[in-house]
Scaffold this active site. Sequence first.
Site, mmCIF file in Angstrom:
data_model
loop_
_atom_site.group_PDB
_atom_site.id
_atom_site.type_symbol
_atom_site.label_atom_id
_atom_site.label_comp_id
_atom_site.label_asym_id
_atom_site.label_seq_id
_atom_site.Cartn_x
_atom_site.Cartn_y
_atom_site.Cartn_z
ATOM 1 N N GLU A 1 0.841 -1.218 0.000
ATOM 2 C CA GLU A 1 0.000 0.000 0.000
ATOM 3 C C GLU A 1 0.872 1.262 0.000
ATOM 4 O OE1 GLU A 1 -3.506 0.028 2.438
ATOM 5 O OE2 GLU A 1 -3.857 -2.105 2.070
HETATM 6 C C1 LIG Z 1 1.988 -9.939 1.289
HETATM 7 C C2 LIG Z 1 1.744 -9.026 0.129
HETATM 8 C C3 LIG Z 1 0.458 -8.646 -0.177
HETATM 9 C C4 LIG Z 1 0.216 -7.824 -1.285
HETATM 10 N N1 LIG Z 1 -1.081 -7.531 -1.640
HETATM 11 C C5 LIG Z 1 -1.309 -6.908 -2.830
HETATM 12 C C6 LIG Z 1 -2.641 -6.778 -3.349
HETATM 13 O O1 LIG Z 1 -3.613 -7.214 -2.727
HETATM 14 N N2 LIG Z 1 -2.809 -6.205 -4.568
HETATM 15 C C7 LIG Z 1 -1.751 -5.721 -5.289
HETATM 16 O O2 LIG Z 1 -1.985 -5.191 -6.375
HETATM 17 N N3 LIG Z 1 -0.488 -5.793 -4.813
HETATM 18 C C8 LIG Z 1 -0.238 -6.391 -3.613
HETATM 19 N N4 LIG Z 1 1.054 -6.517 -3.143
HETATM 20 C C9 LIG Z 1 2.139 -5.887 -3.872
HETATM 21 C C10 LIG Z 1 2.732 -4.713 -3.130
HETATM 22 O O3 LIG Z 1 1.837 -3.643 -3.187
HETATM 23 C C11 LIG Z 1 4.089 -4.444 -3.760
HETATM 24 O O4 LIG Z 1 4.982 -5.367 -3.198
HETATM 25 C C12 LIG Z 1 4.568 -3.040 -3.544
HETATM 26 O O5 LIG Z 1 3.816 -2.171 -4.325
HETATM 27 C C13 LIG Z 1 6.041 -2.864 -3.904
HETATM 28 O O6 LIG Z 1 6.290 -3.333 -5.171
HETATM 29 P P1 LIG Z 1 7.477 -4.371 -5.428
HETATM 30 O O7 LIG Z 1 7.396 -5.403 -4.382
HETATM 31 O O8 LIG Z 1 7.435 -4.819 -6.819
HETATM 32 O O9 LIG Z 1 8.788 -3.545 -5.150
HETATM 33 P P2 LIG Z 1 9.604 -2.630 -6.180
HETATM 34 O O10 LIG Z 1 8.719 -1.617 -6.793
HETATM 35 O O11 LIG Z 1 10.424 -3.479 -7.059
HETATM 36 O O12 LIG Z 1 10.554 -1.875 -5.150
HETATM 37 C C14 LIG Z 1 11.634 -2.531 -4.484
HETATM 38 C C15 LIG Z 1 12.257 -1.532 -3.520
HETATM 39 O O13 LIG Z 1 12.695 -0.372 -4.222
HETATM 40 C C16 LIG Z 1 12.067 0.795 -3.716
HETATM 41 N N5 LIG Z 1 11.732 1.680 -4.830
HETATM 42 C C17 LIG Z 1 10.998 1.402 -5.927
HETATM 43 N N6 LIG Z 1 10.888 2.481 -6.714
HETATM 44 C C18 LIG Z 1 11.570 3.467 -6.093
HETATM 45 C C19 LIG Z 1 11.818 4.846 -6.399
HETATM 46 N N7 LIG Z 1 11.327 5.429 -7.487
HETATM 47 N N8 LIG Z 1 12.539 5.564 -5.529
HETATM 48 C C20 LIG Z 1 13.015 5.016 -4.397
HETATM 49 N N9 LIG Z 1 12.814 3.735 -4.058
HETATM 50 C C21 LIG Z 1 12.097 2.966 -4.896
HETATM 51 C C22 LIG Z 1 10.828 0.298 -3.009
HETATM 52 O O14 LIG Z 1 10.406 1.183 -1.986
HETATM 53 C C23 LIG Z 1 11.302 -1.022 -2.456
HETATM 54 O O15 LIG Z 1 11.999 -0.801 -1.264
HETATM 55 C C24 LIG Z 1 1.311 -7.324 -2.036
HETATM 56 C C25 LIG Z 1 2.614 -7.702 -1.699
HETATM 57 C C26 LIG Z 1 2.836 -8.555 -0.662
HETATM 58 C C27 LIG Z 1 4.243 -8.984 -0.378
#
Ligand SMILES: Cc1cc2nc3c(=O)[nH]c(=O)nc-3n(C[C@H](O)[C@H](O)[C@H](O)COP(=O)(O)OP(=O)(O)OC[C@H]3O[C@@H](n4cnc5c(N)ncnc54)[C@H](O)[C@@H]3O)c2cc1C
Length: 630
Positions: A420
């Site tokens: 979120e």
């Molecule tokens: C248990 C769980 C439940 C979830 N439930 C849902 C759901 O119901 N529906 C849904 O759609 N998604 C869901 N998600 C997805 C969740 O919202 C994403 O994991 C989240 O948006 C982060 O995306 P990512 O994991 O791909 O990380 P990435 O976007 O790959 O980021 C990896 C790291 O890099 C940092 N980062 C990324 N971009 C930047 C930037 N521009 N500047 C600085 N730092 C940056 C991030 O903060 C993070 O620390 C869920 C995930 C989990 C693990």
Amino acid sequence: MTVTEQVSEQQARQVAEQARESQWRQPSFGKELFLGRLRLDLVHPHPSGSAEVARRGEAFLDKLRDFCESQIDAAVIERDAQIPDKVVRGLKELGAFGMKIATDYGGVGLSQVYYNKALALVGSVHPSLGALLSAHQSIGVPQPINMFGTEEQKRTWLPRCTQEISAFLLTEPDVGSDPARLHATATPDGDDYVLNGVKLWTTNGVIADLLVVMAQVPRSEGHRGGISAFVVEADAPGIVVENRNAFMGLRGIENGLTRLTNVRVPGANRIGREGDGLRIALSTLNVGRLSLPAVCTGAMKWCLKIAREWSRERVQWGRPLGEHEAVAGKVAFIAATTYGLEAMLDLASELADAGQTDIRIEAALAKLYGSEMAWLAADELVQIRGGRGFETAESLAARGERGVPAEQVLRDLRINRIFEGSTEIMHLMIAREAVDAHLSVAGDIIDPQADTRRKVKAAAKAGKFYARWLPTLATGKGQLPTSFTEFGPLAAHLRYVERASRRLARSTFYGMSRWQGRLEHKQRFLARIVDIGAELFAMTAACVRAQRDRADHTAVELADAFCRQARVRAEQRFDQLWHNCDDADLTLARGVLDDRYTWLEEGILDPSIEGPWIAQEGGVGKSDVHRSIR
Ligand SMILES: Cc1cc2nc3c(=O)[nH]c(=O)nc-3n(C[C@H](O)[C@H](O)[C@H](O)COP(=O)(O)OP(=O)(O)OC[C@H]3O[C@@H](n4cnc5c(N)ncnc54)[C@H](O)[C@@H]3O)c2cc1C
């Protein structure tokens, strides 16, 4: 290379920018705070809902508490990594899936304040229960339909949502924080859309009856295209849940990898217009985000209870643990922060219920602060519990001790800093809102795309704005020892907030002047600005709440303790704005990524299982694990 891999940084930013609510139709306490103006009148006296709202809320909480106490065994959820179906059915019967749905549509119609209390309660039993209910109501079908659906859509979906489970599908293997890369498509076909794509980490996806799916509509004749939101039946032909994902925490959630292959969806199921999908998702989250700090508040209350009981009971080196200063500091941190976070959450939620102000910044600050602080508190609890903090509740109970799930709560809380809106993204998002007034007057000056005419116009506009605004940052009520005296012993804290708010605005302005367009890349500077804002908002909320409850002096004591601690943190951040090693760290990180120091990794083995970092198209192709709990 796929199309989405070519998304540039600028395009990614544009997509996020277009999705944000550009207008400020109502006053915002948070926005003013970042501009150096402590608008106490917007939050004080502490807003509160009507007696009828409270009566309905308390009655529901009583029922929910009875159910949780008599019907739910948290240890079973943890052991089986599943919430038993009978618990899900019981929650449905109770109305817990329709807590936030208006009574006109068959829901319980709780206010935001009571919805939060309910989430904190169930989440304290097992955080997976909080995730089940909030994924359905805060980001699943009910909230976007409630905010953006037509009356017909509300009549169609909302009554169903009181008894059925929904999920929100935005994330994809290649789409996390950056929605511009969104790959799933919704291709118009007559009156329908045909959906294709792979959605990752869909909380509730394994047991959902209804889905909100975000997909790209290609631009074509009669279709403006863009990322759009659709309500989709989870058992529609072409939907397969290929994996039930397992995590370090939240072991009971039904989180899936969902593949959509030629899924036909009627045009009537689109929420809002084509291209509105991300705006809908973000606006939904403006309020929906409050559910996460609610669950964090519940967890912190539990940490406080255990810290208190254990620190008194356990004697080492001739004293109860809590009387050793090192442990006392942790107990004090947990107690004060629980008060501060709950104050922040309650205030933001009362403001949301009152509907008189724009709370996007306050809700975002509560999410950011709640997820970070609850994690720290749970970590401190594990430390206070010593070896027992690292031991599972089941093991503790098996050898005859109280089965306190401290390690589980720590694991369960970790995800709150990621989903979120991760902490890093929340920092950027809040910073963007905080500097909005500056960008709207001076944005063109630093925009490389703007032509000379626009830059000249912007310079004139900015000149006028800053000639009026900058002098307001020089002095204020916070310098008068007689101001805020109605707050008694807390007056000094509000004076600090007022002074610090102006200092924060001056620092932001200085950063903007110094780095101009490059400021957006000074992420650690921006993060500190936002973190200071969070402390100031939390301090204000604590004072306002204690003032409301001043007949109880213990509330004033907690607010005072919280403000003292928050002030120390804010001062550290102010100091770090200008005294840091950010540039050196950036250089070092580049060196790491350029393989300069790989010798440092010698002498170990990597136990990771072989595979690509990111599975193309989701990759597993397993049979359907979807099931319905009707
Ligand atoms: C248990 C769980 C439940 C979830 N439930 C849902 C759901 O119901 N529906 C849904 O759609 N998604 C869901 N998600 C997805 C969740 O919202 C994403 O994991 C989240 O948006 C982060 O995306 P990512 O994991 O791909 O990380 P990435 O976007 O790959 O980021 C990896 C790291 O890099 C940092 N980062 C990324 N971009 C930047 C930037 N521009 N500047 C600085 N730092 C940056 C991030 O903060 C993070 O620390 C869920 C995930 C989990 C693990």
